[in-house]
Design an enzyme around this catalytic site. Structure first.
Site, PDB file in Angstrom:
ATOM      1  N   HIS A 429       3.410   8.031  10.603  1.00 20.89           N
ATOM      2  CA  HIS A 429       2.414   7.900  11.673  1.00 20.89           C
ATOM      3  C   HIS A 429       2.912   6.956  12.770  1.00 20.89           C
ATOM      4  O   HIS A 429       4.089   6.832  12.988  1.00 20.89           O
ATOM      5  CB  HIS A 429       1.069   7.475  11.081  1.00 20.89           C
ATOM      6  CG  HIS A 429       0.619   8.379   9.974  1.00 20.89           C
ATOM      7  ND1 HIS A 429       0.014   9.599  10.201  1.00 20.89           N
ATOM      8  CD2 HIS A 429       0.757   8.271   8.617  1.00 20.89           C
ATOM      9  CE1 HIS A 429      -0.236  10.186   9.035  1.00 20.89           C
ATOM     10  NE2 HIS A 429       0.199   9.405   8.068  1.00 20.89           N
ATOM     11  N   GLU A 444      -2.939   2.737   7.932  1.00 18.52           N
ATOM     12  CA  GLU A 444      -1.717   3.173   7.262  1.00 18.52           C
ATOM     13  C   GLU A 444      -0.475   2.867   8.090  1.00 18.52           C
ATOM     14  O   GLU A 444       0.538   2.412   7.569  1.00 18.52           O
ATOM     15  CB  GLU A 444      -1.808   4.670   6.971  1.00 18.52           C
ATOM     16  CG  GLU A 444      -0.564   5.257   6.345  1.00 18.52           C
ATOM     17  CD  GLU A 444      -0.666   6.746   6.120  1.00 18.52           C
ATOM     18  OE1 GLU A 444       0.292   7.325   5.575  1.00 18.52           O
ATOM     19  OE2 GLU A 444      -1.701   7.341   6.492  1.00 18.52           O
ATOM     20  N   HIS A 497       4.401   6.231   3.213  1.00 20.63           N
ATOM     21  CA  HIS A 497       3.030   6.476   3.652  1.00 20.63           C
ATOM     22  C   HIS A 497       2.058   5.701   2.763  1.00 20.63           C
ATOM     23  O   HIS A 497       2.443   5.155   1.722  1.00 20.63           O
ATOM     24  CB  HIS A 497       2.693   7.968   3.587  1.00 20.63           C
ATOM     25  CG  HIS A 497       3.395   8.795   4.605  1.00 20.63           C
ATOM     26  ND1 HIS A 497       2.754   9.341   5.691  1.00 20.63           N
ATOM     27  CD2 HIS A 497       4.696   9.162   4.710  1.00 20.63           C
ATOM     28  CE1 HIS A 497       3.620  10.011   6.429  1.00 20.63           C
ATOM     29  NE2 HIS A 497       4.805   9.927   5.852  1.00 20.63           N
ATOM     30  N   GLU A 560       3.739   7.525  -1.409  1.00 26.76           N
ATOM     31  CA  GLU A 560       2.377   7.078  -1.107  1.00 26.76           C
ATOM     32  C   GLU A 560       2.187   5.767  -1.859  1.00 26.76           C
ATOM     33  O   GLU A 560       2.024   5.749  -3.075  1.00 26.76           O
ATOM     34  CB  GLU A 560       1.342   8.118  -1.557  1.00 26.76           C
ATOM     35  CG  GLU A 560       1.449   9.467  -0.862  1.00 26.76           C
ATOM     36  CD  GLU A 560       0.785   9.469   0.516  1.00 26.76           C
ATOM     37  OE1 GLU A 560       0.386   8.382   0.984  1.00 26.76           O
ATOM     38  OE2 GLU A 560       0.672  10.560   1.102  1.00 26.76           O
TER      39      GLU A 560
END
Length: 597
Positions: A429, A444, A497, A560
């Protein structure tokens, strides 16, 4: 048995954005009082459904979706006996709504509604007692057409961007198909204006046709490209010479988008009384239902009753941020914020079909960019003195590896072998894409940038060249991330992430690691290192078709590092010491893998 397929062409607008990545069923809920089933996934899905008789049950399959947890059988009272959710096969989650013996449904009245590619509702009619048993017929029963619920907009034809033309007054973005849904924003410095057309694709050959501006209207160049997103987005970017002109975007009667320079109406920010709308509501217009602060003052959220197009930017003279919502009306009274709020705002009906919102930040408060966390929400990010609920992410310029929670081999990070390794570290992102936003407004994009920065430094200390796809809060598409790794001939690609689920599920916490093809061993090694180094909950190594994994030629993984919506993970990820521990665990896993090569 007799069955009816229930998903016809009206869903095509969502099927165009079919799931390119492996999705997970995030949540489901059956409201017995309304006979309505709610389904939410973390990626686009294309549901398939059939009504099966003797006994009567509605079977809904979610292809390309994993459940990720044990099967559930929820017993109900009344004519609907139970709802069962389970993993039908390795690629399909199945939901079964079962009726009690002697009851049936009218299949013509089962209504599917796609709120977005990842959110669906299923409305069931009231079950009735079956007077005559349903016949058992051959396969290939009657095909049914399911229309959207009353009051829902009919699905639109897909939008195709044909070209961008220079005109005497600006630029014309010609489109075909469905009416464009546009988002437009001009940077605070005034040097970049960005038009995003949601759900739109470029016509063949249109991507290479960048219109020549010759400096007209202060535009140095125009860039047209297809973003590698799902659903698709076509982006038109104006690179401007100066900040004098304030650009606007609008959709004309023919369905094309007009970009033109023009002034803005002076803001009125002094009033503190609610804004009353003295006009009747128009059913053809979207309604702005509320404007309020959220996430402990880190977001100004505008809620509408349907998805809207908007344009936004800065007024240089007043230093106020404006947001125009087209084809919309104010639903009623929009309350103003208190004196201690990080921003003040006014909302007014600029014309018969446009709502104009002016936002004035308080001293020390920065206004970010508008994001769309849900189809009916617009979120303006706020940071600064009075929006201090969001944790500060300070980076140690010389991070040192923390001792792992449990020792893996030696207590120090292993040295790389006597070979030249290049590892691409990809913080997910960035820029106006915050990624997941969780408890206390943690984002995030900031969590993963901090962790990625430390991973890169630790690898460099051990003799491995680390290349980061972004080193600041910038927005980068997926393809350039992969292209950078290919350009530097990276040995490995590691995308970092943070996860999220519904805010009502703070109990969901843990680490997930994804691979697509050649990254399986890398995923297992890093995953084990994170679990041993942090003590985090184990949510398994999984295979998925994420873009950065499919398109990279080297072993690649997507990590993650925890759930920003999880009570346990959010608290840890907000702690700089834990992020350093996470970074050390990731770096250790990478180095162990490189030693094994």
């Amino acid at each position: 048995m007799k069955f009816h397929w229930l998903l016809p062409s009206f869903l095509s607008v969502f099927l165009l954005a079919g799931a390119a990545e492996a999705a997970r069923l995030q949540s489901w809920r059956f409201d017995a009082s309304e006979n309505r089933l709610y389904i939410r996934t973390d990626g686009g899905v294309q549901p398939k459904a059939q009504l099966i008789f003797n006994p009567t049950r509605l079977v809904i399959d979610l292809p390309g979706t994993s459940l990720g947890r044990p099967s559930v059988n929820k017993q109900l009272s009344g004519a609907i006996e139970s709802v069962r959710v389970g993993q039908f096969d390795s690629d399909t989650t199945r939901i079964v709504v079962e009726l009690r013996d002697g009851f049936t449904l009218d299949p013509q009245q089962v209504k599917f509604r796609g709120i977005s590619p990842s959110e669906w509702t299923v409305d069931l009619p009231a079950p009735t007692r079956a007077g005559v048993p349903n016949p058992i017929s051959e396969p290939g029963g009657e095909r049914l057409s399911v229309e959207p619920s009353a009051g829902e907009p009919q699905s639109a034809e897909a939008t195709v961007v044909q070209n961008v033309q220079l005109t005497a007054d600006g630029f014309l973005v010609r489109t075909a198909g469905g009416r464009p849904q546009i988002n437009f924003e001009q940077s605070r410095a005034g040097d970049i204006a960005t038009l995003d057309i949601e759900g739109a694709t470029l016509a063949p050959g249109a991507g290479g046709q960048q219109p020549q501006t010759n400096g007209k209207l202060g535009v140095e160049r125009v860039e047209v490209r297809q973003l590698p997103t799902d659903p698709p987005v076509t982006r038109v970017t104006l690179r401007l010479k100066g900040s004098n002109a304030q650009w606007r975007a609008s959709v004309n009667n023919s369905g094309s988008v007009v970009l033109s320079p023009g002034g803005t109406i002076a803001p009125i920010l002094s009033g503190s009384q609610p804004v009353a709308v003295g006009r009747p509501e128009r059913s053809a217009l979207a309604r702005v239902m509320s404007i309020d602060l959220a996430s402990n003052g880190t977001q100004l959220v505008v809620r509408t009753d349907r998805q809207v197009s908007y344009t936004s930017g800065w007024d240089q003279s007043s230093r106020a941020y404006w947001l125009r919502i087209s084809s919309s009306s104010l639903a009623g009274q929009i309350p103003q914020l208190g004196a201690n709020s990080p921003v003040s705002f006014t909302a007014s009906q600029e014309d018969a079909e446009t709502v104009l919102i002016w936002v004035q930040p308080r001293s020390g408060v920065e206004v970010g960019r508008v994001t769309r966390p849900a189809p009916q929400l617009l979120s303006l990010q706020l940071r600064g003195a009075n929006a201090s609920a969001q944790p500060s992410f300070t980076r140690d310029p010389n991070p040192q590896p923390l001792p792992p929670r449990r020792t893996i081999g030696s207590g120090d990070l292993p040295q790389a072998a006597n070979r030249r390794f290049v590892v691409a570290i990809d913080p997910g992102h960035g820029g106006r894409d915050p990624g997941a936003v969780g408890i206390r407004g943690i984002q995030e994009k900031e969590i993963v940038l901090d962790i990625s920065y430390q991973v890169a430094r630790l690898l460099e200390q051990q003799g491995v060249q680390a290349v980061m796809t972004r080193t600041d809060d910038s927005e980068i598409d997926l393809q350039p991330r992969v292209s950078l790794a290919e350009r530097v001939n990276a040995t490995l690609f590691v995308s970092i992430h943070a996860n999220a689920i519904n805010m009502s599920r703070p109990d969901v916490n843990g680490i997930e690691t994804y691979y697509f093809d050649s990254g399986k061993d890398l995923a297992r090694v890093i995953h084990a290192s994170i679990l041993d180094g942090t003590g985090a909950a184990d949510r398994r190594v999984r295979q998925a078709r994420f873009y950065v994994l499919r398109k990279s030629s080297m072993p690649s993984v997507l990590l993650e590092v925890g759930f920003v919506t999880g009570a346990e993970d959010a608290a840890k990820l907000s702690d700089p010491a834990y992020r350093s521990q996470m970074a050390a665990s990731i770096a250790r896993g990478i180095l162990v893998y490189l030693q094994q090569r």
